[in-house]
Design an enzyme around this catalytic site. Structure first.
Site, mmCIF file in Angstrom:
data_model
loop_
_atom_site.group_PDB
_atom_site.id
_atom_site.type_symbol
_atom_site.label_atom_id
_atom_site.label_comp_id
_atom_site.label_asym_id
_atom_site.label_seq_id
_atom_site.Cartn_x
_atom_site.Cartn_y
_atom_site.Cartn_z
ATOM 1 N N ASP A 170 8.429 71.668 25.211
ATOM 2 C CA ASP A 170 8.543 73.098 25.035
ATOM 3 C C ASP A 170 8.310 74.096 26.011
ATOM 4 O OD1 ASP A 170 7.650 76.017 23.942
ATOM 5 O OD2 ASP A 170 7.229 75.576 22.423
ATOM 6 N N HIS A 201 11.278 74.603 22.627
ATOM 7 C CA HIS A 201 10.822 76.151 21.500
ATOM 8 C C HIS A 201 12.433 76.314 20.584
ATOM 9 C CE1 HIS A 201 7.603 78.356 20.682
ATOM 10 N NE2 HIS A 201 8.880 79.572 20.522
#
Length: 232
Positions: A170, A201
């Site tokens: 992420d 993400h």
């Protein structure tokens, strides 16, 4: 196919819509789906419909109603992505938690009582975490909730089941931030944290460029089992 349910804000400032889908029979419980920064868009509405198909009353409140009611954009469109980042700056998370609390109350009223869970994505993941600390929700799930690491001072208030999903790659929620979340929550018997290797993400979006099928299916399966137990 869902419909819009009007919900009165707790501060009496107006009302907002929640996209709502009902199961074929008596609901097992209710699940509130909290949007990303892209509004109650087709992906979020599909998640609501999917929970209803699994036997839950499901609702997705319009979290941006105070400044962009009906907001609905596509994260795969660069201009929409940039607009969403601007819109997010107007969001008052304290008022957002109040709106989730209003939705929890509305869900219980629609069912005539019963348990309620919250599942949120991105911005909604942060909202789900704070819902676990600030409301009487029965269970909460957050997917890649940004900013949770800055709100860990509230973690002592978590007294109901909480599950968090994070992507190891992420680019918003770094390994350092995830380590801080682990340090604060790993000792809490109510909290469970899962991390997913090789994804970024937004991996559990229903469709589009960000989705990773394998990680999304694993996370969603864990979420479904979690709610089946916590909301029974």
């Amino acid at each position: 196919m869902g419909l819009m349910t009007p919900i009165e804000a707790l501060d009496a400032s107006g009302s907002f819509d929640a996209y709502t889908a009902k199961p074929a029979g008596t609901p097992k419980a209710a699940i509130i789906v909290i949007q990303e920064i892209f509004g109650v868009n087709p992906g979020i509405r599909k998640k609501v419909d999917d929970w209803a198909a699994k036997g839950y009353l499901a609702l997705a409140p319009d979290m941006f109603w105070r400044f962009k009611p009906g907001y609905d954009v596509d994260p795969d469109v660069p201009a929409d992505m940039q607009d969403a980042f601007v819109a997010m700056q107007q969001f008052d998370i304290g008022k957002g938690i109040e709106d989730v609390e209003a939705t929890i109350r509305a869900a219980r009223k629609l069912m005539g009582g019963g348990k309620v869970g919250v599942v949120g994505f991105c911005l909604g993941g942060r909202v789900a975490f704070l819902t676990a600390t600030r409301t009487d929700v029965d269970a909460s799930v957050g997917y890649y909730g940004g900013g949770i690491d800055t709100m860990l001072g509230e973690s002592h208030a978590i007294a109901k089941p909480l599950m968090l999903h994070f992507a190891e790659d992420d680019h918003f929620i770094t390994a350092e931030k995830r380590a801080a979340i682990h340090a604060a929550l790993d000792g809490n018997k109510h909290a469970t944290i899962h991390e997913y290797a090789g994804v970024d993400h937004g991996f559990a979006t229903t469709s589009g460029k960000r989705r990773d099928d394998a990680a999304a299916e694993l996370a969603d399966g864990r979420t479904e089992a979690f709610f089946a137990e916590a909301l029974a």
